[in-house]
Design a protein around this motif. Structure first.
Motif, short mmCIF file in Angstrom:
data_model
loop_
_atom_site.label_atom_id
_atom_site.label_comp_id
_atom_site.label_asym_id
_atom_site.label_seq_id
_atom_site.Cartn_x
_atom_site.Cartn_y
_atom_site.Cartn_z
N ALA A 1 -23.00 0.04 -27.24
CA ALA A 1 -21.67 0.23 -26.66
C ALA A 1 -21.60 1.58 -25.95
O ALA A 1 -22.14 2.57 -26.43
CB ALA A 1 -20.62 0.15 -27.76
N ASN B 1 -15.86 2.25 -23.67
CA ASN B 1 -15.39 1.13 -24.48
C ASN B 1 -15.09 1.55 -25.91
O ASN B 1 -14.13 1.08 -26.52
CB ASN B 1 -16.42 0.01 -24.47
N ARG B 2 -15.91 2.45 -26.44
CA ARG B 2 -15.65 2.94 -27.80
C ARG B 2 -14.36 3.75 -27.85
O ARG B 2 -13.59 3.65 -28.81
CB ARG B 2 -16.83 3.79 -28.28
N LYS C 1 -12.16 -2.82 -31.88
CA LYS C 1 -13.53 -3.24 -31.55
C LYS C 1 -13.57 -4.72 -31.18
O LYS C 1 -14.32 -5.13 -30.29
CB LYS C 1 -14.47 -2.97 -32.73
N LEU D 1 -16.87 -5.07 -29.38
CA LEU D 1 -17.83 -4.16 -30.01
C LEU D 1 -18.02 -4.53 -31.47
O LEU D 1 -17.17 -5.18 -32.07
CB LEU D 1 -17.36 -2.70 -29.90
N THR E 1 -22.50 -3.83 -28.20
CA THR E 1 -21.64 -4.75 -27.47
C THR E 1 -21.89 -6.15 -28.00
O THR E 1 -23.02 -6.64 -27.97
CB THR E 1 -21.93 -4.71 -25.97
N ASP F 1 -21.27 -9.40 -27.19
CA ASP F 1 -20.93 -10.48 -26.25
C ASP F 1 -21.27 -11.83 -26.85
O ASP F 1 -22.21 -11.96 -27.63
CB ASP F 1 -21.69 -10.32 -24.94
#
Length: 253
Positions: A21, A25-26, A89, A94, A152, A154
């Motif tokens: 990550a 984003n964090r 998250k 995340l 991440t 996904d």
């Protein structure tokens, strides 16, 4: 130099990568979680206000204690029950994972969250932010101490499974739709991807390593959801993983 992916090689020779990550984003995930904690704290402040009528000093102590419990306990509880995710998250896609790809332990979750107080020094997570920028895998101090990373998470894209699975083979697990649904809930995308990759590379493994790998993986998935004996009796560990991958990646027909 900071890596954007963590590559893990199992003793059986299977290699898989986890996308790490990024700081943006964090940070966004932290803002979402912080907003949730502050909203909960404001609600509890109404209860604290009643205590203030009795004792102002007790009200102040209770206010500090409740804020600490909310800030620390929030992440611990969610990361444990949601397999490494908090609300923030999950929204940002995340997940916290063990740095070696192993199952996340409660002690790791507790350590990384208790050290948030250190990471937040002198304010706004400056120390933790700097540490994550200079550490190889983007780990703050809490992650380094706990042996965790943030990846991440996904959703895996299903490949052409007809090249891996026999589409005409009988899958005994599908006879129990309520249990297969629970299995999909319990298995995180990274575990599903590793199982799929193990099947794709099985012919490249030595016979002993192949047997050991699928035995270990079958034990992992069986610990998540227990199917009736008749569903697994006579099914080899490798075939069991085939059945699991079939359940995780293919829709019921």
């Amino acid at each position: 130099m900071q890596d954007h992916k963590l590559t893990i090689r199992t003793p059986e020779g299977v290699t898989f990568t986890l996308p790490l990550a990024g700081p943006v984003n964090r940070c966004l995930a932290w803002i979402i979680d912080a907003a949730g904690v502050l909203a909960s704290y404001k609600i509890l402040k109404m209860v604290i206000a009643l205590i203030q009528v009795i004792s102002p000093d007790m009200s102040t102590a209770a206010s500090i204690f409740i804020f600490f419990v909310l800030r620390t306990g929030y992440s611990i509880v969610f990361e444990w029950y949601w397999n490494g995710q908090t609300v923030g998250k999950r929204v940002m896609g995340l997940r916290v994972m063990d740095v070696n790809g192993l199952r996340l332990q409660p002690s790791q979750i507790i350590i990384r969250n208790l050290l948030r107080a250190v990471d937040s020094l002198p304010l706004l997570y400056l120390l933790g932010g700097v540490t994550s920028l200079i550490s190889r895998y983007g780990q703050r101090l809490g992650d380094l101490a706990a042996g965790t990373i943030v990846v991440t998470s996904d959703k895996a894209i299903a490949p052409d499974l007809d090249l891996i699975l026999d589409k005409n083979a009988y899958n005994s697990l599908r006879a129990y739709p309520h249990l297969t649904a629970r299995l999909r809930q319990q298995v995180v995308p990274e575990e599903a991807a590793v199982a799929l990759e193990a099947l794709m590379r099985r012919n490249a493994l030595l016979p002993e390593a192949r047997v050991a790998l699928f035995e270990e993986m079958a034990g992992l998935f069986k610990s998540k959801v227990a199917f009736p004996p008749e569903a697994v009796e006579g099914v080899s560990n490798e075939q069991y993983i085939r059945n699991v991958v079939d359940v995780l990646f293919k829709a019921a027909t």
